[in-house]
Design a protein around this motif. Sequence first.
Motif, PDB file in Angstrom:
ATOM      1  N   GLY A 100     -15.389   4.508   0.751  1.00  0.00           N
ATOM      2  CA  GLY A 100     -15.548   5.963   0.701  1.00  0.00           C
ATOM      3  C   GLY A 100     -16.857   6.355   0.058  1.00  0.00           C
ATOM      4  N   TYR A 101     -16.893   7.608  -0.400  1.00  0.00           N
ATOM      5  CA  TYR A 101     -18.140   8.134  -0.941  1.00  0.00           C
ATOM      6  C   TYR A 101     -18.042   8.478  -2.428  1.00  0.00           C
ATOM      7  CZ  TYR A 101     -19.289   8.657   3.981  1.00  0.00           C
ATOM      8  OH  TYR A 101     -19.521   8.415   5.302  1.00  0.00           O
ATOM      9  N   SER A 102     -16.879   8.253  -3.020  1.00  0.00           N
ATOM     10  CA  SER A 102     -16.689   8.697  -4.404  1.00  0.00           C
ATOM     11  C   SER A 102     -16.289   7.553  -5.315  1.00  0.00           C
ATOM     12  CB  SER A 102     -15.612   9.791  -4.449  1.00  0.00           C
ATOM     13  OG  SER A 102     -14.399   9.316  -3.908  1.00  0.00           O
ATOM     14  N   SER A 103     -16.721   6.334  -4.991  1.00  0.00           N
ATOM     15  CA  SER A 103     -16.237   5.147  -5.696  1.00  0.00           C
ATOM     16  C   SER A 103     -16.423   5.231  -7.204  1.00  0.00           C
ATOM     17  CB  SER A 103     -16.948   3.903  -5.162  1.00  0.00           C
ATOM     18  OG  SER A 103     -16.699   3.750  -3.797  1.00  0.00           O
ATOM     19  N   LEU A 104     -17.629   5.580  -7.654  1.00  0.00           N
ATOM     20  CA  LEU A 104     -17.905   5.593  -9.090  1.00  0.00           C
ATOM     21  C   LEU A 104     -17.135   6.703  -9.783  1.00  0.00           C
ATOM     22  CD1 LEU A 104     -21.718   4.776  -9.112  1.00  0.00           C
ATOM     23  CD2 LEU A 104     -19.783   3.243  -9.432  1.00  0.00           C
ATOM     24  N   ASN A 105     -16.993   7.864  -9.132  1.00  0.00           N
ATOM     25  CA  ASN A 105     -16.188   8.931  -9.714  1.00  0.00           C
ATOM     26  C   ASN A 105     -14.729   8.514  -9.846  1.00  0.00           C
ATOM     27  OD1 ASN A 105     -18.123  10.907 -10.205  1.00  0.00           O
ATOM     28  ND2 ASN A 105     -18.041  11.667  -8.099  1.00  0.00           N
ATOM     29  N   VAL A 106     -14.248   7.776  -8.853  1.00  0.00           N
ATOM     30  CA  VAL A 106     -12.861   7.298  -8.905  1.00  0.00           C
ATOM     31  C   VAL A 106     -12.661   6.387 -10.104  1.00  0.00           C
ATOM     32  CG1 VAL A 106     -11.204   5.782  -7.756  1.00  0.00           C
ATOM     33  CG2 VAL A 106     -12.378   7.554  -6.451  1.00  0.00           C
ATOM     34  N   ASN A 163       0.827  -1.202   0.000  1.00  0.00           N
ATOM     35  CA  ASN A 163       0.000   0.000   0.000  1.00  0.00           C
ATOM     36  C   ASN A 163       0.859   1.249   0.000  1.00  0.00           C
ATOM     37  OD1 ASN A 163      -2.002   2.106   1.226  1.00  0.00           O
ATOM     38  ND2 ASN A 163      -3.243   0.339   0.643  1.00  0.00           N
ATOM     39  N   VAL A 164       0.442   2.216  -0.790  1.00  0.00           N
ATOM     40  CA  VAL A 164       1.089   3.524  -0.834  1.00  0.00           C
ATOM     41  C   VAL A 164       0.157   4.546  -0.206  1.00  0.00           C
ATOM     42  CG1 VAL A 164       1.986   5.338  -2.333  1.00  0.00           C
ATOM     43  CG2 VAL A 164       2.417   2.938  -2.892  1.00  0.00           C
ATOM     44  N   SER A 165       0.648   5.256   0.790  1.00  0.00           N
ATOM     45  CA  SER A 165      -0.148   6.259   1.480  1.00  0.00           C
ATOM     46  C   SER A 165      -0.333   7.507   0.610  1.00  0.00           C
ATOM     47  CB  SER A 165       0.526   6.645   2.798  1.00  0.00           C
ATOM     48  OG  SER A 165      -0.051   7.807   3.347  1.00  0.00           O
ATOM     49  N   ARG A 166      -1.436   8.213   0.832  1.00  0.00           N
ATOM     50  CA  ARG A 166      -1.660   9.467   0.095  1.00  0.00           C
ATOM     51  C   ARG A 166      -0.560  10.477   0.416  1.00  0.00           C
ATOM     52  NH1 ARG A 166      -3.874  13.354   3.363  1.00  0.00           N
ATOM     53  NH2 ARG A 166      -4.638  12.662   5.403  1.00  0.00           N
ATOM     54  N   TRP A 193      -3.612  -0.988  -8.157  1.00  0.00           N
ATOM     55  CA  TRP A 193      -4.885  -1.471  -7.621  1.00  0.00           C
ATOM     56  C   TRP A 193      -5.555  -0.394  -6.790  1.00  0.00           C
ATOM     57  CZ3 TRP A 193      -3.545  -7.007  -5.364  1.00  0.00           C
ATOM     58  CH2 TRP A 193      -3.007  -7.795  -6.397  1.00  0.00           C
ATOM     59  N   LEU A 194      -6.874  -0.356  -6.853  1.00  0.00           N
ATOM     60  CA  LEU A 194      -7.663   0.528  -5.999  1.00  0.00           C
ATOM     61  C   LEU A 194      -8.072  -0.268  -4.763  1.00  0.00           C
ATOM     62  CD1 LEU A 194      -9.130   3.159  -5.384  1.00  0.00           C
ATOM     63  CD2 LEU A 194     -11.064   2.334  -6.746  1.00  0.00           C
ATOM     64  N   ASP A 195      -7.540   0.134  -3.609  1.00  0.00           N
ATOM     65  CA  ASP A 195      -7.789  -0.579  -2.364  1.00  0.00           C
ATOM     66  C   ASP A 195      -9.048  -0.048  -1.674  1.00  0.00           C
ATOM     67  OD1 ASP A 195      -7.364  -2.335  -0.304  1.00  0.00           O
ATOM     68  OD2 ASP A 195      -5.858  -1.102   0.708  1.00  0.00           O
ATOM     69  N   ASP A 196      -9.690  -0.912  -0.892  1.00  0.00           N
ATOM     70  CA  ASP A 196     -10.852  -0.530  -0.065  1.00  0.00           C
ATOM     71  C   ASP A 196     -11.988   0.066  -0.877  1.00  0.00           C
ATOM     72  OD1 ASP A 196      -9.533  -1.391   2.204  1.00  0.00           O
ATOM     73  OD2 ASP A 196      -8.719   0.575   2.677  1.00  0.00           O
ATOM     74  N   PHE A 197     -12.233  -0.470  -2.066  1.00  0.00           N
ATOM     75  CA  PHE A 197     -13.327   0.065  -2.881  1.00  0.00           C
ATOM     76  C   PHE A 197     -14.650  -0.117  -2.140  1.00  0.00           C
ATOM     77  CE2 PHE A 197     -16.737  -0.447  -5.989  1.00  0.00           C
ATOM     78  CZ  PHE A 197     -16.598   0.724  -6.706  1.00  0.00           C
ATOM     79  N   GLY A 198     -15.409   0.975  -2.057  1.00  0.00           N
ATOM     80  CA  GLY A 198     -16.692   0.941  -1.368  1.00  0.00           C
ATOM     81  C   GLY A 198     -16.646   1.523   0.019  1.00  0.00           C
ATOM     82  N   ARG A 250       3.000  -5.000  -7.101  1.00  0.00           N
ATOM     83  CA  ARG A 250       1.709  -4.375  -7.386  1.00  0.00           C
ATOM     84  C   ARG A 250       1.488  -3.242  -6.389  1.00  0.00           C
ATOM     85  NH1 ARG A 250      -0.299  -9.791  -8.576  1.00  0.00           N
ATOM     86  NH2 ARG A 250       0.551 -10.269 -10.629  1.00  0.00           N
ATOM     87  N   ILE A 251       1.037  -2.108  -6.874  1.00  0.00           N
ATOM     88  CA  ILE A 251       0.894  -0.900  -6.059  1.00  0.00           C
ATOM     89  C   ILE A 251      -0.570  -0.707  -5.692  1.00  0.00           C
ATOM     90  CG2 ILE A 251       1.264   1.589  -5.998  1.00  0.00           C
ATOM     91  CD1 ILE A 251       3.369   1.083  -8.298  1.00  0.00           C
ATOM     92  N   GLU A 252      -0.853  -0.630  -4.392  1.00  0.00           N
ATOM     93  CA  GLU A 252      -2.216  -0.410  -3.914  1.00  0.00           C
ATOM     94  C   GLU A 252      -2.369   1.030  -3.434  1.00  0.00           C
ATOM     95  OE1 GLU A 252      -3.829  -3.209  -1.212  1.00  0.00           O
ATOM     96  OE2 GLU A 252      -2.744  -4.933  -2.046  1.00  0.00           O
ATOM     97  N   ILE A 253      -3.442   1.664  -3.887  1.00  0.00           N
ATOM     98  CA  ILE A 253      -3.759   3.029  -3.467  1.00  0.00           C
ATOM     99  C   ILE A 253      -5.174   3.026  -2.915  1.00  0.00           C
ATOM    100  CG2 ILE A 253      -4.013   5.431  -4.199  1.00  0.00           C
ATOM    101  CD1 ILE A 253      -2.083   4.834  -6.485  1.00  0.00           C
ATOM    102  N   THR A 254      -5.351   3.554  -1.702  1.00  0.00           N
ATOM    103  CA  THR A 254      -6.681   3.549  -1.096  1.00  0.00           C
ATOM    104  C   THR A 254      -7.578   4.571  -1.762  1.00  0.00           C
ATOM    105  OG1 THR A 254      -6.001   5.140   0.592  1.00  0.00           O
ATOM    106  CG2 THR A 254      -5.819   2.810   1.141  1.00  0.00           C
TER     107      THR A 254
END
Length: 396
Positions: A174-180, A107-110, A167-172, A137-141
Amino acid sequence: MFSEHLRQELEIRSYVISHIDEAVENGYIEIYYQPVVRTLTGKLAGMEALARWRDPVYGFLRPDQFIPVLEEERLIDKLDRYVIRECGRQLRRQIDAHRPIVPISFNVSRMDFQLMDVLSEIEAVVRENELPRDYLRIEITETAMVQDSDKILKMIDRFRGNGYSVWLDDFGSGYSSLNVLKDYHFDELKIDMEFLRAFNDTSRKIITSVVMMAKAIGIHTLAEGVETREQVRFLRSIGCEKIQGYHYGRPMPYDELLVHCQERHLRAETREEARIYEKAGLFNVIMASPVALFLDDGRNLYMAYENDAYRKVMKGVGISGRRAVNWIIHSLDDARKERLRAYADRVTRNRPCKVSETFLLDGRRLRVRAKTLAGLPGFHIHMAEIVDLTRDADSL
């Protein structure tokens, strides 16, 4: 109200801030690995690297006791640089020991995007350890997209342009999943299994829709936090490609992971197999028509998946499930095996077109239409649709 618990938390917070350099230098930070399993085959498809702090003063510190503190104090890059370096070294040790190479995600932190050039750090590790880039593989939350979105978008494009899977981590969560998903280009979606904490009809429909949507836009799927056999069966049935969670193993040191995988008979897939599974993994199995997936090594065929509609057709001709189908294939006489082999070879040669053939099974005529989804010389994955012609004729 000030309390003893609060005093301890503040004490640990101060300790983490002042001792992160010492923890990294002295190896108090340990890297644990959690297995990732491919649903189609049950093979080990990867592992996620997770940091654990085993301190000589405070003992085992939970991740939520040090990771948020390091992020808030803009020190998280010290931890993440160390994790990335250790991932590279672990992969190098696998190669030198002539073990099957199991790719590692981290995981890569913001905050890392503000504190360092993440790509340069990863590239340095790759060069130092002489690693193929697809082993990392790089995971971004999802929450990382909220701030500095333009900068992160450019970094994701740089990662992918240099050959890394993002990879997109923790999908679902947050509140902007579809926009992401609309604005960023990811290779894999890690579905937050909080969806399934209440494992009911509504949550199943949501997960099914997410998997179907991801396949439609060319993104692979992985469900994390999977704990029960019921969840595994459901995720496999809807075509979710990979699973991670306590059902297959907790995070553990690498040597313990080796023993765990041996005890659970989790064999690592090869690099070539992974490429084929990835290509076939985007095929949507949730459909009304009876569909099954077959693995073909050039000699033998093995049914690895069947949807509900296919299972219903098989049940109609007296075959109880996938295991029974594979037993029948294995038990065919030489003449029928040769005919089936010839048909599979014809399907391979005519890819990506569908090839039809009619087979007689226990007095019933079954029409099979198959095509090759992915493959390399000596190994292919076929999709097969089946129709019971005898039943259709009987209903006229």
